[in-house]
Design an enzyme around this catalytic site. Structure first.
Site, mmCIF file in Angstrom:
data_model
loop_
_atom_site.group_PDB
_atom_site.id
_atom_site.type_symbol
_atom_site.label_atom_id
_atom_site.label_comp_id
_atom_site.label_asym_id
_atom_site.label_seq_id
_atom_site.Cartn_x
_atom_site.Cartn_y
_atom_site.Cartn_z
ATOM 1 N N SER A 1 2.211 31.297 -30.862
ATOM 2 C CA SER A 1 0.839 30.793 -30.960
ATOM 3 C C SER A 1 0.044 30.865 -29.670
ATOM 4 O O SER A 1 -1.184 30.780 -29.696
ATOM 5 C CB SER A 1 0.851 29.351 -31.476
ATOM 6 O OG SER A 1 1.614 28.521 -30.624
ATOM 7 N N LYS B 1 -6.254 29.784 -31.164
ATOM 8 C CA LYS B 1 -7.308 28.784 -31.311
ATOM 9 C C LYS B 1 -8.708 29.373 -31.358
ATOM 10 O O LYS B 1 -9.646 28.740 -31.865
ATOM 11 C CB LYS B 1 -7.217 27.773 -30.172
ATOM 12 C CG LYS B 1 -6.059 26.799 -30.272
ATOM 13 C CD LYS B 1 -6.326 25.731 -31.310
ATOM 14 C CE LYS B 1 -5.317 24.600 -31.233
ATOM 15 N NZ LYS B 1 -5.651 23.506 -32.162
#
Length: 521
Positions: free
Chosen positions: A320, A63
């Protein structure tokens, strides 16, 4: 679930996303992350499996890329007014670190359900530049509050996924991946929450190598993108599951929906047990522990291989994020065996009479017991909760038939969420049938068949009134046993325990046992 028509702005082309990604300002703060082969998983699946390690970023999540790229585009006046963001945790950390590096004041709204490890990290990365506000139970609740605060403060809202600069920042992962793996590539698996990562990566991969399949993966209880693509429009979910909190989004973005609709080849759904199994797989190959959303893509990859078999080219899963709460590890370990179809869970009813335990163990054959819970409660029948190690799903049916062949009642609980989450821990209590009960804790060497051998050595003249065992993967197994022994035979019991040769502790006087389980308390 309520359907909601999407605003349909003209979505950029894959080529346009590619151009934005090529000039994205992510490497002022983010790292090029490794693309690592997973040898153990590759051998087990019969496929060439690779992991794109976005858990190696400074904030332990991809992110940071999109958040920094968006904030780096702000002009001087926008920077002075500051930014507001909403996030379940990983986007928040990216915004916080970007705020600190760019010296932009940031207010970050997080749901109260966000893991504490993420909340603490946001405060640490942001330092004096980031203020954390906890609001609501999901990302969508936090987003609504952030938008209210944005209007109140005239600040810039840094969207976690539905923004072209954010999407382009995340898309840089695809640029790296394609540079790192220039050989035959069959498919790339990407986790989906709001869709920013999947939209950016799918667009870039289709622009650069259109023959590579791009497959999104969602938690089955937070599948807003899958439902949107099936419906042909964005949908708003009434509720989302929170185990994979990083992707717990009730509605995907307008841009991300349009891009994913165009460029994703398919979207898979995986359940909690499959996610837990994927967490363990990543740990076994890398010795790192992803968060649930970080293992989504690998869970989807495994499901894809199971359905399609051998693939002509490598398979890549994006890991992720790794912002895992330590307290969740117990749950993950508990459920990983079922997710890998290596454990079957049953409720078995056997006659409450001597010899029943031995017949039960004989029905198990060579299967190792992973869990055994029993408390005497009925004079005629014993109800046992048992976990059994299996190699493949078909063994569940064979075990159930073996139990039935011995006239045991059997209920397969392997797919029963209530049983796996709650009921397995609630078998017990005081029983008027547990007179003359003595309670012992045993340690014994943990090896295949050890529990069956332990049961076989128990004295045939004394009734087992309580039994609890759970395999924790250690060298020594631990068992709690209640044995009904008349006071006149306590000396025989002492000699029997000494002859067993297992370390044991007499817990008959334990205050908790006396309060909660002992009928004579």
């Amino acid at each position: 679930m309520n359907a909601q028509l999407a605003d349909k702005p003209s979505a950029p082309t894959a080529a346009a996303i590619l151009r934005r990604a090529e000039v994205a300002r992510v490497y002022e703060v983010a790292q090029h992350t490794a693309l690592e082969r997973a040898p153990l998983l590759s051998a087990r699946l019969g496929a060439d499996v690779w992991l794109k390690r976005e858990d190696q970023q400074p904030v332990f999540s991809f992110k940071l890329r999109g958040a920094y790229n968006r904030m780096a585009q702000l002009d001087a006046a926008e920077r002075l007014r500051g930014v507001i963001a909403a996030s379940a945790g990983n986007h928040a950390q990216g915004v916080a670190l970007a705020a600190s590096r760019l010296k932009i004041p940031a207010m970050i709204v997080m749901p109260v359900t966000a893991p504490q490890v993420k909340v603490d990290a946001v405060r640490r990365f942001g330092g004096a530049y980031a203020e954390v506000v906890l609001h609501g139970d999901s990302y969508s609740d936090a987003q609504a509050e952030a938008q209210r605060l944005r209007d109140q403060r005239d600040a810039t809202f840094v969207h976690p996924f539905d923004d072209l600069d954010v999407i382009a920042g995340q898309a840089t992962i695809a640029l790296e991946l394609l540079d790192q793996h220039q050989g035959p590539l069959h498919a790339v698996f990407v986790p989906i929450g709001g869709g920013g990562l999947a939209a950016g990566m799918a667009a870039v991969i289709k622009a650069r190598r259109p023959g590579v399949r791009v497959i999104g993966v969602q938690a089955s209880d937070a599948d807003a993108m899958a439902r949107a693509i099936e419906a042909g429009e964005r949908v708003l979910l009434d509720e989302v599951g929170l185990f994979a909190d990083g992707t717990a989004v009730k509605q995907v973005g307008t841009l991300t929906f349009s891009l994913c609709q165009q460029y994703l080849d398919e979207v898979l759904r995986v359940d909690t047990d499959a996610i837990c199994a994927a967490i363990r797989d990543i740990y076994q190959d890398t010795r790192s522990i992803p968060e649930p959303s970080g293992a989504l893509a690998l869970a989807g990859l495994k499901q894809y291989v199971a359905a399609h078999g051998e693939c002509a080219g490598s398979l890549v899963a994006v890991v992720s994020g790794a912002n895992m709460n330590f307290d969740r590890l117990r749950f993950v370990a508990e459920r990983a065996e079922v997710g890998e179809q290596r454990e079957a869970v049953f409720a078995v009813t056997i006659p409450e009479q001597r010899g029943s335990f031995r017949r039960f163990c004989a029905a198990l054959g060579q299967h190792s017991i992973t869990e055994f819970n029993y408390r005497i409660g009925d004079a005629q029948a014993a109800h046992i909760f048992v976990g059994v190690q299996t190699a493949k799903r078909g063994e569940r049916e064979a075990l159930a038939e073996a139990f039935r062949a011995n006239d045991f009642g059997v209920l397969d609980l392997t797919d029963d969420e209530l049983a796996k989450l709650h009921l397995r821990h609630m078998i017990g209590g005081r029983s008027p049938l547990a007179r003359d009960e003595r309670l012992y804790r045993f340690d014994f060497p943990e090896r295949p068949g050890a529990l069956a051998r332990f049961l076989d050595r128990m004295h045939p003249d004394w009734n087992i009134s309580l039994f609890h065992y759970r395999n924790h993967g250690a060298d020594y197994g631990r068992i709690l046993v209640g044995i009904q022994v008349p006071p006149s035979e306590l000396e025989l019991l002492k000699n029997f325990l000494a002859g067993l040769g297992y370390p044991c502790v007499d817990e008959s006087g334990n205050p908790a046992y006396r309060l909660l389980l002992c009928v004579e308390a």
